[in-house]
Design a protein around this motif. Structure first.
Motif, mmCIF file in Angstrom:
data_model
loop_
_atom_site.group_PDB
_atom_site.id
_atom_site.type_symbol
_atom_site.label_atom_id
_atom_site.label_comp_id
_atom_site.label_asym_id
_atom_site.label_seq_id
_atom_site.Cartn_x
_atom_site.Cartn_y
_atom_site.Cartn_z
ATOM 1 N N THR A 183 -4.587 19.135 5.329
ATOM 2 C CA THR A 183 -3.760 19.105 4.116
ATOM 3 C C THR A 183 -4.563 18.799 2.867
ATOM 4 O OG1 THR A 183 -3.260 16.804 4.599
ATOM 5 C CG2 THR A 183 -1.560 18.410 5.180
ATOM 6 N N ASN A 184 -4.289 19.575 1.831
ATOM 7 C CA ASN A 184 -4.864 19.293 0.517
ATOM 8 C C ASN A 184 -3.806 18.599 -0.315
ATOM 9 O OD1 ASN A 184 -7.215 20.661 1.193
ATOM 10 N ND2 ASN A 184 -6.270 22.624 0.642
ATOM 11 N N HIS A 185 -4.152 17.447 -0.834
ATOM 12 C CA HIS A 185 -3.189 16.697 -1.635
ATOM 13 C C HIS A 185 -3.455 16.819 -3.130
ATOM 14 C CE1 HIS A 185 -1.001 14.748 1.621
ATOM 15 N NE2 HIS A 185 -2.141 14.823 2.268
ATOM 16 N N ILE A 186 -4.723 16.969 -3.478
ATOM 17 C CA ILE A 186 -5.037 17.104 -4.906
ATOM 18 C C ILE A 186 -5.332 18.577 -5.177
ATOM 19 C CG2 ILE A 186 -6.488 16.336 -6.806
ATOM 20 C CD1 ILE A 186 -7.108 13.803 -5.160
ATOM 21 N N LYS A 220 -12.094 11.929 -0.154
ATOM 22 C CA LYS A 220 -11.585 10.661 0.376
ATOM 23 C C LYS A 220 -10.109 10.733 0.763
ATOM 24 C CE LYS A 220 -15.081 8.258 -2.241
ATOM 25 N NZ LYS A 220 -15.455 7.561 -3.456
ATOM 26 N N VAL A 221 -9.384 11.632 0.109
ATOM 27 C CA VAL A 221 -7.934 11.688 0.302
ATOM 28 C C VAL A 221 -7.504 12.777 1.288
ATOM 29 C CG1 VAL A 221 -5.786 12.288 -0.894
ATOM 30 C CG2 VAL A 221 -7.367 10.668 -1.944
ATOM 31 N N SER A 258 0.789 -1.223 0.000
ATOM 32 C CA SER A 258 0.000 0.000 0.000
ATOM 33 C C SER A 258 0.820 1.272 0.000
ATOM 34 C CB SER A 258 -0.906 -0.070 1.201
ATOM 35 O OG SER A 258 -1.620 -1.272 1.100
ATOM 36 N N ILE A 259 0.206 2.276 -0.519
ATOM 37 C CA ILE A 259 0.815 3.589 -0.624
ATOM 38 C C ILE A 259 -0.066 4.542 0.162
ATOM 39 C CG2 ILE A 259 1.265 5.459 -2.257
ATOM 40 C CD1 ILE A 259 1.273 2.939 -4.333
ATOM 41 N N GLN A 260 0.574 5.445 0.892
ATOM 42 C CA GLN A 260 -0.196 6.413 1.656
ATOM 43 C C GLN A 260 -0.398 7.674 0.832
ATOM 44 O OE1 GLN A 260 -1.186 5.331 4.709
ATOM 45 N NE2 GLN A 260 -2.549 7.102 4.848
ATOM 46 N N ILE A 261 -1.647 8.024 0.593
ATOM 47 C CA ILE A 261 -1.945 9.281 -0.087
ATOM 48 C C ILE A 261 -2.937 10.011 0.797
ATOM 49 C CG2 ILE A 261 -2.780 10.410 -2.173
ATOM 50 C CD1 ILE A 261 -2.145 7.892 -3.741
ATOM 51 N N GLY A 262 -2.448 11.055 1.446
ATOM 52 C CA GLY A 262 -3.308 11.756 2.385
ATOM 53 C C GLY A 262 -3.742 10.802 3.485
ATOM 54 N N LYS A 263 -5.045 10.780 3.752
ATOM 55 C CA LYS A 263 -5.501 9.887 4.831
ATOM 56 C C LYS A 263 -5.797 8.488 4.315
ATOM 57 C CE LYS A 263 -10.240 11.561 4.420
ATOM 58 N NZ LYS A 263 -11.368 12.202 5.081
ATOM 59 N N LEU A 264 -5.607 8.313 3.005
ATOM 60 C CA LEU A 264 -5.970 7.046 2.392
ATOM 61 C C LEU A 264 -4.759 6.132 2.208
ATOM 62 C CD1 LEU A 264 -8.884 6.540 1.507
ATOM 63 C CD2 LEU A 264 -8.203 7.091 -0.828
ATOM 64 N N THR A 265 -4.944 4.852 2.571
ATOM 65 C CA THR A 265 -3.923 3.852 2.271
ATOM 66 C C THR A 265 -4.440 3.078 1.059
ATOM 67 O OG1 THR A 265 -3.553 3.693 4.633
ATOM 68 C CG2 THR A 265 -2.508 2.024 3.262
ATOM 69 N N VAL A 266 -3.710 3.182 -0.054
ATOM 70 C CA VAL A 266 -4.239 2.656 -1.313
ATOM 71 C C VAL A 266 -3.375 1.519 -1.836
ATOM 72 C CG1 VAL A 266 -5.062 3.301 -3.607
ATOM 73 C CG2 VAL A 266 -4.842 5.035 -1.858
#
Ligand code: CA
Length: 225
Positions: free
Chosen positions: A210-213, A204-205, A130-138
Motif C-alpha cells: 500500500t502507498n499512503h503518501i 518509512k510509512v 498513537s496513530i497508525q499511518i501505514g506500517k508506522l505507529t506515530v
C-alpha cells in the motif's frame, strides 16, 4: 490534545481565549472575521469551534448555517452577548452544540468545552496516543514512531510534514502549502528538497502493498488513510 478554532472579532477577547486554551494544552487556531473562520472550517480539521455570533463580514449564525449545510459536524459553542436570548434558541436550532453568554467565567467555558469533547467522542487520553499511518505507529506529541516494535527515526521536519499531511488526510496538500506550514518564511527549500523528504517518509510509512503518501501530479501530495 484537541484542536480548537476560535472565531472572535474583539482582539482582547480573542487573544485572552487563545492564551488560556493554549495554557490548558489545546492546540489553538484563530480567526477574527466570519468569512475567515468559514474558510478555515472548510479546509482544516478541528475538534471544536468557539464561534462568536456578532462577527464582521459573515455573522456567526451564517458560518454555522453554511458549515452544517455542507455536513461539517464539528462541535460548535456559540459565544453570545447578554440580551441575545432569542439568539441562543436560534443557534441551537441551527446546529450549535452549546452556547455561553458573555461575560462568562473562563472556568465554566473550559468545563463546557471538555464536556462537549467527551460527548462527541473526543478522548484526550487516546488522542495523545498513537496513530497508525501505514506500517508506522506515530505519536505526534512525543515525536515517536514505531514499526513492529522497533523505533523508527524521523527527523523533526519529517514529523512535521507527516503531521500536516495527517491533519489534512485524504485531501490534496500543495507543495506551497507544505512550504508555508512546515518551513514558514525563514527558509525556502527547493521543490526537490520537499520531494526528498516525501521520498524518505514513504520509505518509512508505505508497506510493499500500500502507498499512503500519493503524489498528485501538478498539485502536491495526499496522505491516504
Ligand atoms: Ca463580536
Amino acid at each position: 490534545m484537541a484542536r480548537i478554532l476560535i472565531v472572535e472579532d474583539e482582539p482582547a477577547m480573542l487573544s485572552g481565549l487563545a492564551d488560556n486554551f493554549e495554557f490548558e494544552g489545546y492546540e489553538v487556531d484563530t480567526a477574527s472575521k466570519g468569512d475567515d473562520g468559514l474558510k478555515k472550517l472548510k479546509t482544516e480539521q478541528y475538534d471544536l469551534v468557539l464561534l462568536d455570533v456578532m462577527l464582521p463580514v459573515i455573522s456567526g449564525f451564517d458560518v454555522l448555517k453554511q458549515i452544517r449545510a455542507q455536513n461539517i459536524q464539528t462541535p460548535i459553542v456559540l459565544l453570545t452577548a447578554k440580551g441575545e436570548e432569542l439568539d441562543k434558541v436560534r443557534g441551537l436550532e441551527l446546529g450549535a452544540d452549546d452556547y455561553i453568554t458573555k461575560p462568562f467565567s473562563l472556568r465554566e467555558l473550559l468545563a463546557r468545552v471538555k464536556a462537549i469533547l467527551r460527548r462527541t467522542g473526543f478522548d484526550p487520553n487516546t488522542s495523545s496516543q498513537s496513530i497508525q499511518i501505514g506500517k508506522l505507529t506515530v505519536n505526534f506529541e512525543s515525536y515517536e514512531a514505531v514499526d513492529e516494535g522497533e523505533q523508527v527515526k524521523l527527523s523533526h521536519k519529517e514529523f512535521e510534514i507527516l503531521h500536516y499531511l495527517y491533519k489534512r488526510a485524504n485531501q490534496i496538500v500543495t507543495r506551497d502549502e507544505l512550504l508555508d506550514k512546515v518551513w514558514g518564511l525563514d527558509y525556502q527549500p527547493t521543490s526537490r528538497t520537499i520531494d526528498n523528504f516525501i521520498l524518505r517518509l514513504r520509505q518509512k510509512v508505505d508497506t510493499p502493498k500500500t502507498n499512503h503518501i500519493l503524489t498528485v501530479h501538478g498539485f502536491g501530495y495526499k496522505l491516504v488513510l
